[in-house]
Scaffold this active site. Structure first.
Site, PDB file in Angstrom:
ATOM      1  N   ASN A 125      73.204  30.910  93.399  1.00  0.00           N
ATOM      2  CA  ASN A 125      71.920  31.406  92.896  1.00  0.00           C
ATOM      3  C   ASN A 125      70.944  30.319  92.440  1.00  0.00           C
ATOM      4  OD1 ASN A 125      73.572  31.001  90.697  1.00  0.00           O
ATOM      5  ND2 ASN A 125      72.790  32.735  89.545  1.00  0.00           N
ATOM      6  N   LYS A 132      81.611  20.889  95.373  1.00  0.00           N
ATOM      7  CA  LYS A 132      81.765  21.926  96.405  1.00  0.00           C
ATOM      8  C   LYS A 132      80.656  22.963  96.177  1.00  0.00           C
ATOM      9  CE  LYS A 132      83.350  25.539  98.691  1.00  0.00           C
ATOM     10  NZ  LYS A 132      82.009  26.149  98.791  1.00  0.00           N
ATOM     11  N   ASP A 183      91.465  26.266  96.747  1.00  0.00           N
ATOM     12  CA  ASP A 183      92.765  26.193  96.059  1.00  0.00           C
ATOM     13  C   ASP A 183      93.312  24.772  96.111  1.00  0.00           C
ATOM     14  OD1 ASP A 183      92.378  28.859  95.864  1.00  0.00           O
ATOM     15  OD2 ASP A 183      94.339  29.460  96.625  1.00  0.00           O
ATOM     16  N   GLU A 231      81.913  28.992  83.733  1.00  0.00           N
ATOM     17  CA  GLU A 231      80.659  29.733  83.503  1.00  0.00           C
ATOM     18  C   GLU A 231      80.675  30.909  84.463  1.00  0.00           C
ATOM     19  OE1 GLU A 231      78.235  29.223  81.349  1.00  0.00           O
ATOM     20  OE2 GLU A 231      79.033  27.371  80.526  1.00  0.00           O
ATOM     21  N   CYS A 279      72.955  34.983  86.279  1.00  0.00           N
ATOM     22  CA  CYS A 279      73.999  35.367  85.323  1.00  0.00           C
ATOM     23  C   CYS A 279      73.389  35.827  84.011  1.00  0.00           C
ATOM     24  CB  CYS A 279      74.922  34.185  85.071  1.00  0.00           C
ATOM     25  SG  CYS A 279      74.026  32.721  84.549  1.00  0.00           S
TER      26      CYS A 279
HETATM   27  P1  NDP Z   1      81.412  33.080  93.787  1.00  0.00           P
HETATM   28  O1  NDP Z   1      82.414  33.200  92.716  1.00  0.00           O
HETATM   29  O2  NDP Z   1      81.532  33.941  94.981  1.00  0.00           O
HETATM   30  O3  NDP Z   1      81.376  31.573  94.350  1.00  0.00           O
HETATM   31  C1  NDP Z   1      81.167  30.468  93.497  1.00  0.00           C
HETATM   32  C2  NDP Z   1      81.736  29.211  94.124  1.00  0.00           C
HETATM   33  O4  NDP Z   1      83.159  29.307  94.163  1.00  0.00           O
HETATM   34  C3  NDP Z   1      81.291  28.983  95.565  1.00  0.00           C
HETATM   35  O5  NDP Z   1      81.075  27.613  95.763  1.00  0.00           O
HETATM   36  C4  NDP Z   1      82.492  29.461  96.350  1.00  0.00           C
HETATM   37  O6  NDP Z   1      82.599  28.914  97.635  1.00  0.00           O
HETATM   38  C5  NDP Z   1      83.613  28.957  95.451  1.00  0.00           C
HETATM   39  N1  NDP Z   1      84.933  29.546  95.709  1.00  0.00           N
HETATM   40  C6  NDP Z   1      85.242  30.724  96.294  1.00  0.00           C
HETATM   41  N2  NDP Z   1      86.595  30.891  96.335  1.00  0.00           N
HETATM   42  C7  NDP Z   1      87.143  29.788  95.762  1.00  0.00           C
HETATM   43  C8  NDP Z   1      88.476  29.361  95.498  1.00  0.00           C
HETATM   44  N3  NDP Z   1      89.539  30.078  95.834  1.00  0.00           N
HETATM   45  N4  NDP Z   1      88.658  28.179  94.889  1.00  0.00           N
HETATM   46  C9  NDP Z   1      87.600  27.411  94.529  1.00  0.00           C
HETATM   47  N5  NDP Z   1      86.317  27.761  94.768  1.00  0.00           N
HETATM   48  C10 NDP Z   1      86.092  28.940  95.367  1.00  0.00           C
HETATM   49  O7  NDP Z   1      79.968  33.266  93.075  1.00  0.00           O
HETATM   50  P2  NDP Z   1      78.532  33.401  93.720  1.00  0.00           P
HETATM   51  O8  NDP Z   1      78.183  32.187  94.508  1.00  0.00           O
HETATM   52  O9  NDP Z   1      78.403  34.733  94.387  1.00  0.00           O
HETATM   53  O10 NDP Z   1      77.600  33.374  92.403  1.00  0.00           O
HETATM   54  C11 NDP Z   1      77.322  34.490  91.641  1.00  0.00           C
HETATM   55  C12 NDP Z   1      78.202  34.553  90.412  1.00  0.00           C
HETATM   56  O11 NDP Z   1      78.043  33.388  89.626  1.00  0.00           O
HETATM   57  C13 NDP Z   1      77.823  35.707  89.503  1.00  0.00           C
HETATM   58  O12 NDP Z   1      78.982  36.348  89.034  1.00  0.00           O
HETATM   59  C14 NDP Z   1      77.104  35.027  88.348  1.00  0.00           C
HETATM   60  O13 NDP Z   1      77.116  35.732  87.149  1.00  0.00           O
HETATM   61  C15 NDP Z   1      77.845  33.731  88.254  1.00  0.00           C
HETATM   62  N6  NDP Z   1      77.005  32.750  87.575  1.00  0.00           N
HETATM   63  C16 NDP Z   1      77.308  32.405  86.264  1.00  0.00           C
HETATM   64  C17 NDP Z   1      76.485  31.534  85.546  1.00  0.00           C
HETATM   65  C18 NDP Z   1      76.786  31.159  84.131  1.00  0.00           C
HETATM   66  O14 NDP Z   1      76.132  30.239  83.605  1.00  0.00           O
HETATM   67  N7  NDP Z   1      77.724  31.803  83.465  1.00  0.00           N
HETATM   68  C19 NDP Z   1      75.262  30.981  86.162  1.00  0.00           C
HETATM   69  C20 NDP Z   1      75.051  31.416  87.519  1.00  0.00           C
HETATM   70  C21 NDP Z   1      75.885  32.260  88.191  1.00  0.00           C
HETATM   71  P3  NDP Z   1      82.123  29.770  98.926  1.00  0.00           P
HETATM   72  O15 NDP Z   1      80.688  30.040  98.716  1.00  0.00           O
HETATM   73  O16 NDP Z   1      82.428  28.860 100.050  1.00  0.00           O
HETATM   74  O17 NDP Z   1      82.955  31.030  98.938  1.00  0.00           O
END
Ligand code: NDP
Length: 490
Positions: free
Chosen positions: A167, A190, A228, A263, A297
């Protein structure tokens, strides 16, 4: 003339990018790539390497081997490096902004804010790099230690794994990269697969700024393929993750003994009390709910308004939402662009449908738009039996719950599994303070929608919203370890 980003991508309309491992721009070891599509019309705009475990291993090993190059660098030089990265971001702002607008479907006005805040985060981190302090402790607080003196220092952790969401591709990655470098750590980054281009471009700027070879490594590809492997790697000392609660929980389960910074998701309540300035509350709540189509978020994703002022407040909300222009994010006047992908659009639609089936009234919108757009929506009469009262929406929906009084607002706000942000609208200092103390969220904003800003204030979640706090000063501290030398005079 050779351009800044020529070395990281091929020429043409949908270029193939390389990723950055051990100081070199490389393809995946398998030669495979994955498509990057724009949510504006779902066309392919680029391809990026689909990293394998072998690539992930090379990235961690490079970061580990190079950790002293940044860890032993003087603070004043790390600060200069961070300032230089900030300058390069400003110099290349047009290219970076175009990438965010196209790649994430982000309206220009929001992309502008993200760009400036990213550059300023690096500059803020430069200041913090010079403010890392240890302390000296005298031993005379314990009778048999009287003559001892302890020197307590802050040292870098080593390799930090930074995983960022779609986002705010630049800004959130920077919330991890800038403090990690300020504290003297090397990095494996990543980015999200939905929009990895801006982070690759930022990596190129870090290279140009003179970050030593191997200190920053950026790998693209699917989180489910390499996530992972990276998270479990024994040479990674800390994982700083922003993303969904599900993925965050999974990483925590598998990563072993590492420092974790999580986060995660949010469901920020906006409490509108009967003495509130309703014009301000309506404007702030709508902005909080709709900015970047609610894909934040910290989005205000449920409003708890006291019944005596609810009708008046709702009228103001509807009038405000009508001023939000829905169009192509490239148009500078656009405020609502597309959602990131079909899955996101389906999720929003299913939450709205569930609410409507259970009796919520649609005052505006309520349906999918063309392509990946969702109509800006106002739902009145949301009740606790509806999914939208509790699940993260991540779409342009203003969900209004009418509550009988202040106590019910606090109770419903705290009933959520999330605990990231909240906001309260009131003219009463006592109520503001009381709500500020009682709301179970990392940050409570009084008379404004939540916004994490540059990181001058700490932010982060309780409950399912995560652990620990981000913010430049706070992250720098998290990204160091305490090292103690005790002098034992004869
Ligand atoms: P995701 O959890 O789908 O993905 C986040 C990241 O994790 C991506 O880079 C993704 O890679 C990676 N990922 C996925 N699977 C794994 C794994 N098994 N091991 C390690 N990394 C992995 O989130 P979104 O991108 O859809 O973002 C939206 C979410 O983020 C919402 O829930 C939002 O609330 C939260 N968010 C929280 C914030 C905060 O400050 N608390 C701020 C902004 C967002 P890939 O894309 O390749 O799957």
């Amino acid at each position: 003339m050779k351009k800044v980003f020529d070395s990281i991508r091929s020429k043409g309309k949908a270029p193939t990018y390389k990723m950055f491992v051990a100081g070199k721009w490389v393809q995946s070891s398998s030669g495979e790539t994955q498509e990057v599509r724009t949510p504006i019309d779902s066309s392919v705009i680029a391809r990026v390497p689909k990293a394998t475990e072998k690539d992930a291993e090379a990235a961690v090993q490079a970061a580990y081997a190079s950790r002293k190059l940044i860890g032993d660098m003087d603070a004043v030089d790390r600060a200069a490096l961070l300032n230089k990265i900030g300058d390069l971001i400003y110099e290349n702002q047009k290219a970076l902004m175009d990438a965010i607008v196209l790649d994430a479907g982000k309206p220009v006005s929001v992309a502008k804010g993200e760009l400036a805040a990213t550059a300023e985060r690096f500059k803020y981190a430069a200041e913090e790099a010079k403010s890392i302090r240890g302390e000296s402790l005298e031993g005379d607080t314990v009778p048999w230690h009287r003559k001892k003196i302890g020197m307590v220092m802050r040292q870098p952790l080593g390799v930090v794994l930074a995983i960022s969401p779609f986002n705010y591709p630049l800004f959130i990655a920077t919330a991890k990269i800038a403090p990690a470098l300020a504290a003297g750590n090397s990095l494996v980054i990543k980015p999200a697969s939905d929009d990895p281009l801006a982070v690759l471009m930022l990596t190129r700027l870090m290279e140009l700024a003179g970050v030593p070879k191997g200190v920053v490594n950026t790998v693209t590809g699917s989180g489910s393929d390499i996530g992972d492997y990276l998270a479990k790697h024994e040479k990674v000392s800390m994982i700083t993750f922003t993303g969904s609660t599900g993925v965050g929980q999974h990483i925590s389960d598998i990563c072993g003994m590492k420092k974790l910074h999580m986060e995660l998701g949010g469901k920020a309540p906006g409490l509108v009390l009967k003495d509130a300035d309703l014009d301000l509350a309506a404007k702030q709540c709508v902005n909080g709910a709709l900015k970047f189509s609610g894909q934040r978020c910290d989005a205000v994703s449920r409003i708890l308004v006291e019944k005596p002022v609810a009708d008046k407040f709702v009228r103001k909300v509807v009038a405000e939402v009508k001023t939000w222009k829905v169009a192509d994010p490239k148009d500078p006047k656009t405020k609502i662009g597309p959602l990131i992908n079909e899955r996101a659009q389906e999720k929003v639609d299913s939450l709205v449908k569930d609410a409507v089936e259970k009796g919520a009234k649609v005052l505006l919108g309520g349906k999918k738009g063309k392509g990946l757009w969702y109509q800006p929506t106002v739902l009145d009469g949301v009740t606790p039996d509806m999914r939208i009262a509790w699940e993260e929406t991540f779409g342009p929906v203003v969900a209004i719950m009418r509550v009988k009084d202040y106590e019910e607002a606090i109770e419903l706000a705290n009933r959520s599994e999330f605990g990231l942000d909240a906001c309260v609208f009131t003219e009463s200092l006592d109520k503001a303070l009381d709500a500020g103390m009682r709301l179970e969220d990392g940050t409570v904003n009084i008379n404004a929608a939540p916004a994490h800003g540059l990181g001058n204030f700490p932010f982060g979640g309780d409950k399912d919203s995560g652990m620990d706090r981000e913010g430049i000063k706070f992250s720098v501290e998290e990204m160091t370890k305490v090292h103690t030398i005790v002098f034992n005079p004869k």
